[in-house]
Write a protein that holds these residues in place. Sequence first.
Motif, PDB file in Angstrom:
ATOM      1  N   PHE A   1      -6.032 -28.023 -17.662  1.00  0.00           N
ATOM      2  CA  PHE A   1      -5.419 -27.986 -18.990  1.00  0.00           C
ATOM      3  C   PHE A   1      -4.753 -29.306 -19.347  1.00  0.00           C
ATOM      4  O   PHE A   1      -4.002 -29.379 -20.308  1.00  0.00           O
ATOM      5  N   LYS A   2      -5.021 -30.349 -18.565  1.00  0.00           N
ATOM      6  CA  LYS A   2      -4.433 -31.657 -18.842  1.00  0.00           C
ATOM      7  C   LYS A   2      -4.766 -32.048 -20.284  1.00  0.00           C
ATOM      8  O   LYS A   2      -5.881 -31.868 -20.744  1.00  0.00           O
ATOM      9  N   GLY A   3      -3.766 -32.559 -20.982  1.00  0.00           N
ATOM     10  CA  GLY A   3      -3.932 -32.899 -22.394  1.00  0.00           C
ATOM     11  C   GLY A   3      -3.491 -31.776 -23.312  1.00  0.00           C
ATOM     12  O   GLY A   3      -3.463 -31.942 -24.532  1.00  0.00           O
ATOM     13  N   GLN A   4      -3.156 -30.609 -22.722  1.00  0.00           N
ATOM     14  CA  GLN A   4      -2.716 -29.453 -23.494  1.00  0.00           C
ATOM     15  C   GLN A   4      -1.452 -28.883 -22.855  1.00  0.00           C
ATOM     16  O   GLN A   4      -1.228 -29.058 -21.669  1.00  0.00           O
ATOM     17  N   LYS A   5      -0.661 -28.187 -23.636  1.00  0.00           N
ATOM     18  CA  LYS A   5       0.512 -27.509 -23.082  1.00  0.00           C
ATOM     19  C   LYS A   5       0.060 -26.147 -22.563  1.00  0.00           C
ATOM     20  O   LYS A   5      -0.837 -25.518 -23.123  1.00  0.00           O
ATOM     21  N   LEU A   6       0.716 -25.702 -21.498  1.00  0.00           N
ATOM     22  CA  LEU A   6       0.330 -24.452 -20.850  1.00  0.00           C
ATOM     23  C   LEU A   6       1.570 -23.709 -20.376  1.00  0.00           C
ATOM     24  O   LEU A   6       2.485 -24.318 -19.816  1.00  0.00           O
ATOM     25  N   VAL A   7       1.592 -22.408 -20.598  1.00  0.00           N
ATOM     26  CA  VAL A   7       2.607 -21.528 -20.026  1.00  0.00           C
ATOM     27  C   VAL A   7       1.897 -20.585 -19.066  1.00  0.00           C
ATOM     28  O   VAL A   7       0.886 -19.964 -19.423  1.00  0.00           O
ATOM     29  N   ILE A   8       2.409 -20.505 -17.855  1.00  0.00           N
ATOM     30  CA  ILE A   8       1.936 -19.508 -16.894  1.00  0.00           C
ATOM     31  C   ILE A   8       3.135 -18.639 -16.562  1.00  0.00           C
ATOM     32  O   ILE A   8       4.189 -19.143 -16.163  1.00  0.00           O
ATOM     33  N   PHE A   9       2.986 -17.339 -16.770  1.00  0.00           N
ATOM     34  CA  PHE A   9       4.077 -16.426 -16.441  1.00  0.00           C
ATOM     35  C   PHE A   9       3.578 -15.383 -15.453  1.00  0.00           C
ATOM     36  O   PHE A   9       2.420 -15.001 -15.455  1.00  0.00           O
ATOM     37  N   PHE A  10       4.473 -14.975 -14.577  1.00  0.00           N
ATOM     38  CA  PHE A  10       4.161 -14.022 -13.518  1.00  0.00           C
ATOM     39  C   PHE A  10       4.923 -12.731 -13.757  1.00  0.00           C
ATOM     40  O   PHE A  10       6.052 -12.748 -14.233  1.00  0.00           O
ATOM     41  N   CYS A  11       4.294 -11.627 -13.415  1.00  0.00           N
ATOM     42  CA  CYS A  11       4.999 -10.357 -13.400  1.00  0.00           C
ATOM     43  C   CYS A  11       4.508  -9.525 -12.219  1.00  0.00           C
ATOM     44  O   CYS A  11       3.473  -9.804 -11.636  1.00  0.00           O
ATOM     45  N   ASP A  12       5.285  -8.530 -11.869  1.00  0.00           N
ATOM     46  CA  ASP A  12       5.056  -7.720 -10.681  1.00  0.00           C
ATOM     47  C   ASP A  12       4.414  -6.399 -11.073  1.00  0.00           C
ATOM     48  O   ASP A  12       5.072  -5.536 -11.649  1.00  0.00           O
ATOM     49  N   GLY A  13       3.128  -6.258 -10.773  1.00  0.00           N
ATOM     50  CA  GLY A  13       2.394  -5.052 -11.130  1.00  0.00           C
ATOM     51  C   GLY A  13       2.821  -3.810 -10.375  1.00  0.00           C
ATOM     52  O   GLY A  13       2.471  -2.699 -10.751  1.00  0.00           O
ATOM     53  N   SER A  14       3.605  -3.979  -9.293  1.00  0.00           N
ATOM     54  CA  SER A  14       4.072  -2.796  -8.569  1.00  0.00           C
ATOM     55  C   SER A  14       5.179  -2.079  -9.340  1.00  0.00           C
ATOM     56  O   SER A  14       5.592  -0.987  -8.980  1.00  0.00           O
TER      57      SER A  14
END
Length: 155
Positions: free
Chosen positions: A28-41
């Motif tokens: 994604f270089k050249g672009q902004k990116l958000v990665i978010f995590f959540c707990d499926g349990s």
Amino acid sequence: MTNIAAGGRVPDVEFRLLSGKIVNPANFKGQKLVIFFCDGSDPLPCSRRLQSFADLATEFAHCGTWIIGLVSNPGRPGKLLGSGPPIVPLALDPDDVVGAAFGLRPRDEGGGKSRVGRELTAFLIDRDGTVDRIWRNTSGVDQAREVLEAARELT
């Protein structure tokens, strides 16, 4: 386990989105990116977290920011996803490979007892592939709005 901090490089790790596409945050270089995590349990808070980012997907797109959700311990993904395809690109991380690459620790129930699942964390990554900001152990629906505001401010 890697310890990712603001100012550090995004980890070089591949994962498969539910759509089948294999992605690497470094792509994604050249672009902004958000990665978010959540707990499926813990399906209800995870579903709310996914929905809070999905509700703002158009606004993220308007400020030129991609968003990807990663679900650790997905259990039965249908409980999280509801009836349609997810609005936000989503990947399952059942072995916590991606979470470990991002330096996420097991969640703490208090009293020193760890539970299955990873921290509820979001990463804002700038156009150069550098982690600009991290929100750790935040589960409120307001987090998605905070991340959006930070993404808007990031040039």
